[in-house]
Design a protein around this motif. Structure first.
Motif, mmCIF file in Angstrom:
data_model
loop_
_atom_site.group_PDB
_atom_site.id
_atom_site.type_symbol
_atom_site.label_atom_id
_atom_site.label_comp_id
_atom_site.label_asym_id
_atom_site.label_seq_id
_atom_site.Cartn_x
_atom_site.Cartn_y
_atom_site.Cartn_z
ATOM 1 N N LEU A 56 48.429 42.762 10.830
ATOM 2 C CA LEU A 56 48.158 44.200 10.914
ATOM 3 C C LEU A 56 47.648 44.574 12.304
ATOM 4 N N ALA A 57 46.799 43.723 12.869
ATOM 5 C CA ALA A 57 46.267 43.982 14.214
ATOM 6 C C ALA A 57 47.391 44.007 15.235
ATOM 7 N N ILE A 58 48.305 43.056 15.137
ATOM 8 C CA ILE A 58 49.455 43.018 16.051
ATOM 9 C C ILE A 58 50.339 44.239 15.852
ATOM 10 N N GLY A 59 50.543 44.621 14.594
ATOM 11 C CA GLY A 59 51.378 45.785 14.302
ATOM 12 C C GLY A 59 50.789 47.071 14.845
ATOM 13 N N ILE A 60 49.483 47.253 14.694
ATOM 14 C CA ILE A 60 48.823 48.474 15.172
ATOM 15 C C ILE A 60 48.719 48.489 16.691
ATOM 16 N N PHE A 61 48.292 47.369 17.271
ATOM 17 C CA PHE A 61 48.088 47.322 18.717
ATOM 18 C C PHE A 61 49.393 47.540 19.479
ATOM 19 N N PHE A 62 50.464 46.949 18.985
ATOM 20 C CA PHE A 62 51.764 47.048 19.661
ATOM 21 C C PHE A 62 52.703 48.006 18.925
ATOM 22 N N PHE A 63 52.126 49.015 18.268
ATOM 23 C CA PHE A 63 52.929 49.921 17.450
ATOM 24 C C PHE A 63 54.075 50.553 18.246
ATOM 25 N N LYS A 64 53.765 51.085 19.419
ATOM 26 C CA LYS A 64 54.807 51.719 20.243
ATOM 27 C C LYS A 64 55.866 50.707 20.663
ATOM 28 N N ASP A 65 55.435 49.494 20.965
ATOM 29 C CA ASP A 65 56.387 48.447 21.353
ATOM 30 C C ASP A 65 57.344 48.139 20.211
ATOM 31 N N LEU B 223 62.709 48.407 17.781
ATOM 32 C CA LEU B 223 63.598 48.743 16.669
ATOM 33 C C LEU B 223 64.668 49.754 17.095
ATOM 34 N N ILE B 224 64.241 50.763 17.841
ATOM 35 C CA ILE B 224 65.199 51.773 18.330
ATOM 36 C C ILE B 224 66.186 51.126 19.291
ATOM 37 N N GLY B 225 65.653 50.286 20.175
ATOM 38 C CA GLY B 225 66.514 49.601 21.134
ATOM 39 C C GLY B 225 67.507 48.680 20.451
ATOM 40 N N GLY B 226 67.053 47.967 19.408
ATOM 41 C CA GLY B 226 67.956 47.091 18.675
ATOM 42 C C GLY B 226 69.071 47.865 17.997
ATOM 43 N N PHE B 227 68.734 49.026 17.449
ATOM 44 C CA PHE B 227 69.736 49.878 16.797
ATOM 45 C C PHE B 227 70.751 50.393 17.818
ATOM 46 N N LYS B 228 70.253 50.782 19.002
ATOM 47 C CA LYS B 228 71.154 51.273 20.049
ATOM 48 C C LYS B 228 72.105 50.178 20.531
ATOM 49 N N THR B 229 71.589 48.941 20.552
ATOM 50 C CA THR B 229 72.420 47.818 20.980
ATOM 51 C C THR B 229 73.587 47.607 20.025
ATOM 52 N N ARG C 214 67.619 44.355 23.994
ATOM 53 C CA ARG C 214 67.819 42.958 24.372
ATOM 54 C C ARG C 214 66.651 42.103 23.876
ATOM 55 N N MET C 215 65.424 42.580 24.095
ATOM 56 C CA MET C 215 64.257 41.828 23.663
ATOM 57 C C MET C 215 64.162 41.756 22.136
ATOM 58 N N PHE C 216 64.599 42.823 21.455
ATOM 59 C CA PHE C 216 64.591 42.814 19.994
ATOM 60 C C PHE C 216 65.440 41.675 19.453
ATOM 61 N N TRP C 217 66.660 41.547 19.970
ATOM 62 C CA TRP C 217 67.552 40.507 19.473
ATOM 63 C C TRP C 217 67.123 39.128 19.954
ATOM 64 N N TYR C 218 66.482 39.061 21.097
ATOM 65 C CA TYR C 218 65.902 37.787 21.540
ATOM 66 C C TYR C 218 64.832 37.325 20.554
ATOM 67 N N ALA D 191 51.163 35.611 26.345
ATOM 68 C CA ALA D 191 50.321 36.037 25.232
ATOM 69 C C ALA D 191 51.002 37.143 24.434
ATOM 70 N N LYS D 192 51.525 38.144 25.118
ATOM 71 C CA LYS D 192 52.167 39.258 24.424
ATOM 72 C C LYS D 192 53.366 38.785 23.609
ATOM 73 N N TYR D 193 54.204 37.954 24.217
ATOM 74 C CA TYR D 193 55.390 37.479 23.492
ATOM 75 C C TYR D 193 54.988 36.605 22.307
ATOM 76 N N SER D 194 53.940 35.802 22.486
ATOM 77 C CA SER D 194 53.450 34.965 21.405
ATOM 78 C C SER D 194 52.986 35.811 20.223
ATOM 79 N N PHE D 195 52.282 36.900 20.519
ATOM 80 C CA PHE D 195 51.827 37.813 19.466
ATOM 81 C C PHE D 195 53.026 38.415 18.724
#
Length: 258
Positions: free
Chosen positions: A52-61, A66-72, A82-86, A183-187
């Motif tokens: 939940l902490a990761i979801g809230i903190f990186f909510f905009k990300d 998700l939007i970027g993945g859909f556009k892809t 690109r990062m979504f599918w990675y 750290a960010k990618y690990s989260f």
């Protein structure tokens, strides 16, 4: 479980899951030391708090991913897609391998000696890799090879004491990703697997007061830890966490011998 126990365990989970110092080690050693009982479902619930902490903190990300993945899918190339599918590709193999190994090997490996050795060895690796690795790649510039290998490495988290964040951050540094981006990618990478584990164990959850307070403690502590670590790694290194791992591992061995 007593309320104070659930709160303490929630705080410990929030601190140790997101820092590269192994929540599995702490959630095993602490109850052992105080003779507390912690069920597997409550362990997963505490992980849900940090999710939940990761979801809230990186909510905009997450929204942008998700939007970027859909556009892809629609044929529009963009960095977020690109990062979504990675992330998807990195999660699948590591998640499957980790689930299989965790299911059949955790009960064998979950003992104080194995955990202590894992803490020490991973601490040394984290220090050495971080000390000599270059910081050439930022989060937005990470390649498929880098993200995939980092995702694959999290399968080693089936060994109690290794730490999912510890092994992924170490692998990221080995791939020359800068500390903050590691750290960010690990989260972000941990979220799908923890979510899957939560759904899998949902029917076993007991939604009483200790449960709720434990999850809340994990969630709130997790928010603080995410902000702290991302700010700290802008100038600091992983040395402090590596030293802590080694000291904790040695202390656990000493207590085991005594």
């Amino acid at each position: 479980m007593e309320i104070y126990q659930s709160i303490i365990l929630g705080i410990v989970q929030g601190l140790t899951e997101l820092l590269p110092i192994s929540s599995s080690a702490h959630l095993y050693l602490l109850p052992q030391f105080f003779n507390w009982t912690i069920t597997e479902s409550f362990d997963i619930a505490l992980h849900f708090g940090t999710l939940l902490a990761i979801g809230i903190f990186f909510f905009k990300d997450w929204i942008n991913l998700l939007i970027g993945g859909f556009k892809t899918v629609k044929g529009e190339k963009n960095a977020e897609g690109r990062m979504f599918w990675y992330l998807v590709l990195a999660t699948i193999p590591g998640g499957i391998i980790g689930f299989i190994l965790d299911k059949y090997a955790e009960s064998i490996l979950e003992n104080t000696l194995v955990i202590s050795i894992a803490l020490i060895v991973m601490g040394i690796l984290l220090y050495v890799v971080d000390r000599f690795a270059k910081s050439e790649t930022k989060y937005e510039e990470m390649t498929l090879k880098q993200t995939f290998l980092i995702g694959l490495s999290q399968a080693l988290a089936f060994i109690p004491g290794v730490s999912r964040s510890g092994v992924t951050m170490t692998t990221g540094r080995l791939m020359k990703v800068d500390r903050e981006s590691c750290a960010k990618y690990s989260f972000m990478l941990s979220a799908p697997i923890v979510l899957a584990a939560t759904i899998f164990k949902l029917k076993e959850f007991v939604f009483d007061i200790p449960f709720v307070l434990g999850v809340m403690a994990s969630f709130l502590t997790g928010l603080v830890v995410i902000r702290f670590l991302l700010n700290y790694l802008k100038k600091g290194s992983f040395k402090l966490f590596a030293i802590y791992r080694v000291i904790l591992g040695i202390l656990a061995i000493v207590l085991l011998v005594i």
